[in-house]
Motif scaffolding. Structure first.
Motif, PDB file in Angstrom:
ATOM      1  N   MET A 151      28.214  -8.644 -63.912  1.00  0.00           N
ATOM      2  CA  MET A 151      27.102  -8.103 -64.340  1.00  0.00           C
ATOM      3  C   MET A 151      27.184  -6.426 -63.918  1.00  0.00           C
ATOM      4  N   LYS A 152      27.829  -6.401 -62.636  1.00  0.00           N
ATOM      5  CA  LYS A 152      27.321  -5.136 -61.883  1.00  0.00           C
ATOM      6  C   LYS A 152      28.166  -4.034 -62.506  1.00  0.00           C
ATOM      7  N   SER A 201      18.447  -5.809 -62.817  1.00  0.00           N
ATOM      8  CA  SER A 201      18.783  -6.318 -63.983  1.00  0.00           C
ATOM      9  C   SER A 201      17.279  -6.829 -64.705  1.00  0.00           C
ATOM     10  N   THR A 205      17.793 -14.060 -61.674  1.00  0.00           N
ATOM     11  CA  THR A 205      17.614 -14.007 -60.306  1.00  0.00           C
ATOM     12  C   THR A 205      17.210 -12.584 -59.925  1.00  0.00           C
ATOM     13  N   PRO A 240      25.023 -14.038 -63.740  1.00  0.00           N
ATOM     14  CA  PRO A 240      25.488 -12.748 -63.456  1.00  0.00           C
ATOM     15  C   PRO A 240      27.171 -12.633 -63.280  1.00  0.00           C
ATOM     16  N   GLY A 286      17.904  -9.635 -57.057  1.00  0.00           N
ATOM     17  CA  GLY A 286      18.441  -9.006 -56.011  1.00  0.00           C
ATOM     18  C   GLY A 286      18.084  -7.630 -55.594  1.00  0.00           C
ATOM     19  N   SER A 287      18.810  -6.631 -56.346  1.00  0.00           N
ATOM     20  CA  SER A 287      18.362  -5.336 -56.300  1.00  0.00           C
ATOM     21  C   SER A 287      16.938  -5.228 -57.217  1.00  0.00           C
ATOM     22  N   GLY A 288      16.698  -6.094 -58.006  1.00  0.00           N
ATOM     23  CA  GLY A 288      15.801  -5.987 -59.211  1.00  0.00           C
ATOM     24  C   GLY A 288      16.184  -5.263 -60.434  1.00  0.00           C
ATOM     25  N   THR A 297      29.048  -8.079 -55.234  1.00  0.00           N
ATOM     26  CA  THR A 297      29.467  -7.862 -56.637  1.00  0.00           C
ATOM     27  C   THR A 297      29.508  -6.519 -57.106  1.00  0.00           C
ATOM     28  N   THR A 333      24.016 -17.933 -58.435  1.00  0.00           N
ATOM     29  CA  THR A 333      23.253 -17.232 -58.730  1.00  0.00           C
ATOM     30  C   THR A 333      22.604 -17.691 -60.211  1.00  0.00           C
ATOM     31  N   GLY A 340      23.136 -13.067 -53.142  1.00  0.00           N
ATOM     32  CA  GLY A 340      23.214 -12.418 -54.533  1.00  0.00           C
ATOM     33  C   GLY A 340      22.036 -12.222 -55.080  1.00  0.00           C
TER      34      GLY A 340
HETATM   35  C1  LIG Z   1      26.119 -12.782 -58.098  1.00  0.00           C
HETATM   36  C2  LIG Z   1      24.928 -11.892 -58.127  1.00  0.00           C
HETATM   37  N1  LIG Z   1      23.682 -12.481 -59.003  1.00  0.00           N
HETATM   38  C3  LIG Z   1      22.705 -11.998 -59.276  1.00  0.00           C
HETATM   39  C4  LIG Z   1      22.187 -10.662 -58.553  1.00  0.00           C
HETATM   40  C5  LIG Z   1      21.097 -10.055 -58.754  1.00  0.00           C
HETATM   41  O1  LIG Z   1      21.125  -8.966 -59.628  1.00  0.00           O
HETATM   42  P1  LIG Z   1      20.163  -7.556 -59.431  1.00  0.00           P
HETATM   43  O2  LIG Z   1      20.699  -6.799 -58.401  1.00  0.00           O
HETATM   44  O3  LIG Z   1      20.129  -6.814 -60.881  1.00  0.00           O
HETATM   45  O4  LIG Z   1      18.712  -7.955 -59.250  1.00  0.00           O
HETATM   46  C6  LIG Z   1      23.470  -9.996 -57.991  1.00  0.00           C
HETATM   47  C7  LIG Z   1      23.030  -8.789 -57.320  1.00  0.00           C
HETATM   48  O5  LIG Z   1      23.966  -8.047 -56.641  1.00  0.00           O
HETATM   49  C8  LIG Z   1      24.487 -10.800 -57.856  1.00  0.00           C
HETATM   50  O6  LIG Z   1      25.628 -10.076 -57.067  1.00  0.00           O
END
Ligand SMILES: Cc1ncc(COP(=O)(O)O)c(C=O)c1O
Lengths: 361, 321
Positions: free
Chosen positions: A41-42, A182, A176, A290, A178-180, A72, A265, A221
């Motif tokens: 996704m990243k 997505s 999910t 992701p 993480g950074s928020g 990732t 995740t 993640g």
């Molecule tokens: C495997 C995985 N899932 C979910 C996420 C969460 O995504 P976001 O950073 O857009 O919130 C990340 C973020 O690094 C991730 O690496």
């Protein structure tokens, strides 16, 4: 960036990259549940952040990128840096996965491993200090800062476009945090087309993002020890906290029942989305997966490793435990009606359980 | 030079078809009711363009008659300057630099509401001049001439085709389908008696989030057209109207939106460079007549009685040129 500058920016399609790897494949899991399964996704936010920085001069041709990450996002930056000719310095800690470490080195990344955590602030603060030093040692270098860079959530307009075009009207989005980037990004874009969209964020116990006290987390993640500015708390109607063991078991179930080989995740998101879709059979749900499962062969996809996890039962709960307040820490799947509030609003509301305890004393 | 290319093609056609100059040429084109969507969109190469998707309104139109004559070009009424300019550009593009004539333009399209009065005059004039010389101009050629005459043009020269049109370049960014799903439109003029100089307005200065937000709108629009889903079309139009509200705010926007929602409309739609707002209904739904009546009486009570009520699929498309 001014609109004029945006409209005249160099075309990302003329620079090298992986456009066909950026968007998820949409898979219908049940009548009303759709999964958006990403390769990585990243790649999408990383490419968008680099495009924008290149357009307004923050990132020069052949320039240096510095970032702290062990996940990732680092891999996505490394892939783009390799084909676009940037130098990449990644700051990480000893917990970095051995295979990822090798892969980053093969892509030409300069890896700076912080060996010791600070007494106060742990590895997170130690890594931020090392990042600052790297930026100072490389004048003119660019730090994407995925936690605060508004181009991270904005990159996800392309995913919202794909969902709107392929699925039309959607009632519920689950993913999910993480950074928020997505979830906050996609939720806001889709809500512009559907103000009633129900948005469920998936976090994990001991993550401070939605108000739990900080602690050790096995599920990586998602979740965080800091609250990233890119988390737009007001986008969320519901928050769920999913423990590592449950997430891993759900990851395996996603593979067993739907043949999707994804990371941990994805399992956490699937657990929550499947529950919501089952309890709302007339509503259309889309959830985000992701990354793929190949990085987790020795862990999530290894029965012996799973069985050795602390608290491993091998049984997946049917439904979450609703909690009265995020500070009611539970090690396993719980949920809270967030109601599109800010973090401060939620934290300022007295914890009813603590209040009851105080009254009883 | 594109102009030279057009004139070469046009003269070839004139020659091979043997079409002689006529006594009169006629041109006609329908107006529109603002846009379903307007914003910034990438083309196939990823380059960003300003673009729009027009909502056709076939109950209003402009008509032009052109009588060729040597010498000057005379236009009636003489304040139709852009139509006159368009006629001149068309003659030049046909290689008829010394040719003039008499151009009359009549229109039933209200001016300054964002319903395409200016482009309609221009397109009718281009078609009349072309017709008078037996030249059949393709819609793309008409669009390019129109943009040269008035800087930014609506996409009405393409008829009811559902296209994403770059209004400052006169090019089609995307062919979306043969037509939009049919709609029943209740039209409100939010600023009666004032009007907007639709061409003199500065183009909207969208922010970084808005530039990205047009992508999912376009995605949902593609699906709405492919599947004939008027409800999705209503969602796209409402979302685009909300962004437009930050750039060219319509008085009573929230009140109209609330009336549309409570009356069971599919959504609302605005003229992004004008003053009209349309409440959108599904003509195939038997409840529409009742809903339109309900919305009409509520609009009356806030002092904005609907000025027009039309169906996008009801009137035959008249096509002359
Ligand atoms: C495997 C995985 N899932 C979910 C996420 C969460 O995504 P976001 O950073 O857009 O919130 C990340 C973020 O690094 C991730 O690496």
């Amino acid at each position: 960036m001014s609109l004029e500058m945006t409209m005249s920016q160099p075309l990302s399609r003329e620079s090298r990259g992986f456009p066909d790897y950026e968007l998820p494949r949409l898979v219908r899991l049940t009548d009303n549940l759709h999964g958006a399964a990403f390769f990585l996704m990243k790649l999408l936010p990383a490419r968008h952040m680099l495009d924008r920085a290149a357009a307004d001069g923050r990132l020069k041709p052949g320039g240096t990128i510095c970032e702290t990450t062990s996940g990732t996002f680092g891999l996505a930056l490394a892939m783009l840096a390799a084909v676009r000719g940037y130098k990449l310095i990644l700051v990480s800690d000893p917990a970095i996965d051995e295979h990822l470490h090798k892969r980053l080195l093969e892509l030409g990344v300069t890896l700076e491993i912080v060996e010791k955590p600070y007494e106060i602030g742990g590895f997170q603060t130690a890594r931020l200090d090392r990042l600052r030093a790297a930026l100072e040692a490389n004048p003119g270098s660019f730090c994407p800062s995925q936690y605060g860079n508004a181009d991270n959530p904005r990159a996800y307009a392309e995913v919202a476009e794909q969902i709107a075009e392929r699925l039309g009207h959607v009632d519920c989005l689950v993913g999910t945090v993480g950074s928020g980037g997505s979830m906050s990004g996609i939720a806001r874009f889709l809500r512009h087309l559907n103000p009633d969209l129900h948005v469920i964020g998936v976090d994990t116990p001991n993550s401070v993002v939605f108000g739990q006290p900080d602690g050790k987390r096995l599920l990586r993640g998602l979740g965080n020890s800091l609250v990233p500015p890119n988390v737009d708390h007001r986008q969320f109607d519901e928050i769920h906290w999913v423990g590592a063991a449950e997430a891993f078991l759900a990851t395996r179930r996603l593979h067993q029942h739907h043949a999707l080989y994804q990371g941990g995740t994805s399992g956490a998101a699937y657990l929550v989305a499947d529950w919501w879709a089952r309890t709302h059979p007339d509503r259309k749900v889309v959830t985000l997966f992701p990354d793929e499962g190949h990085r987790y062969v020795a862990t999530i996809y290894n029965d012996d490793w799973l069985a050795a996890l602390p608290g491993w039962t091998g049984v997946l709960p049917e439904a979450p435990q609703p909690v009265a307040h995020p500070s009611d820490v539970r090690p396993s799947w719980s949920s809270y009606r967030w109601d599109r509030q800010t973090l401060d609003e939620v934290l300022a509301a007295a914890n009813p359980a603590a209040r009851d305890l105080a009254e009883a004393a | 030079m594109p102009g030279d290319v057009i004139s070469r093609f046009a003269s070839v056609r004139l020659g091979t078809r043997g079409n002689q100059r006529k006594e009169h040429g006629f041109g006609q084109v329908n107006g529109h009711h603002g846009e379903i969507l307007q914003g910034i969109f990438p083309d196939d190469a990823g380059r960003l363009h300003r673009g729009l998707v027009t909502l056709p309104c076939n109950i209003v139109s402009s008509t032009a008659v052109f009588r060729p004559a040597p010498g000057n070009l005379v236009t009636v009424p003489d304040d139709k300057l852009k139509a006159a300019e368009a006629a001149r550009l068309t003659l030049d593009s046909l290689g008829l630099h010394d040719q003039g004539g008499h151009l009359t333009v009549e229109s039933t399209i209200p001016v300054g509401l964002g319903m395409g009065s200016s482009t309609a005059d221009v397109v009718a004039a281009i078609r009349a001049v072309a017709h008078a010389h037996g030249a059949a101009l393709a819609a793309d050629e008409v669009a390019r001439l129109a943009v040269r005459a008035e800087t930014a043009s609506d996409s009405i020269m393409h008829g009811d085709l559902a296209i994403l049109f770059a209004q400052r370049e006169g090019i089609v960014l995307e062919h979306l389908g043969p037509a939009l799903p049919p709609l029943e439109v209740l039209s409100v003029n939010t600023a009666p008696g004032t009007g907007v100089d639709t061409v003199k307005q500065p183009p909207a200065d969208y922010d970084d989030w808005e530039v990205q937000a047009f992508r999912p709108l376009r995605g949902m629009l593609r699906r709405a057209i492919r599947t004939g889903d008027a409800a999705l079309l209503g969602r796209v139009a409402t979302a685009s109207a909300r962004i437009s509200q930050r750039h060219l705010p319509k008085p009573a926007f929230e009140e109209i939106n609330a009336i549309a929602a409570s009356a069971g409309a599919l959504g609302i739609q605005v003229a992004h460079s004008g003053t009209v707002v349309g409440l959108l209904f599904d003509p195939r739904n038997p409840a529409t007549a009742r809903r339109v009546a309900e919305a009409t009486s509520r609009l009356d009570t806030i002092g904005l009685p609907p000025a027009l009520h039309f169906r996008t699929d009801a009137v035959e498309v008249r096509h002359v040129a």
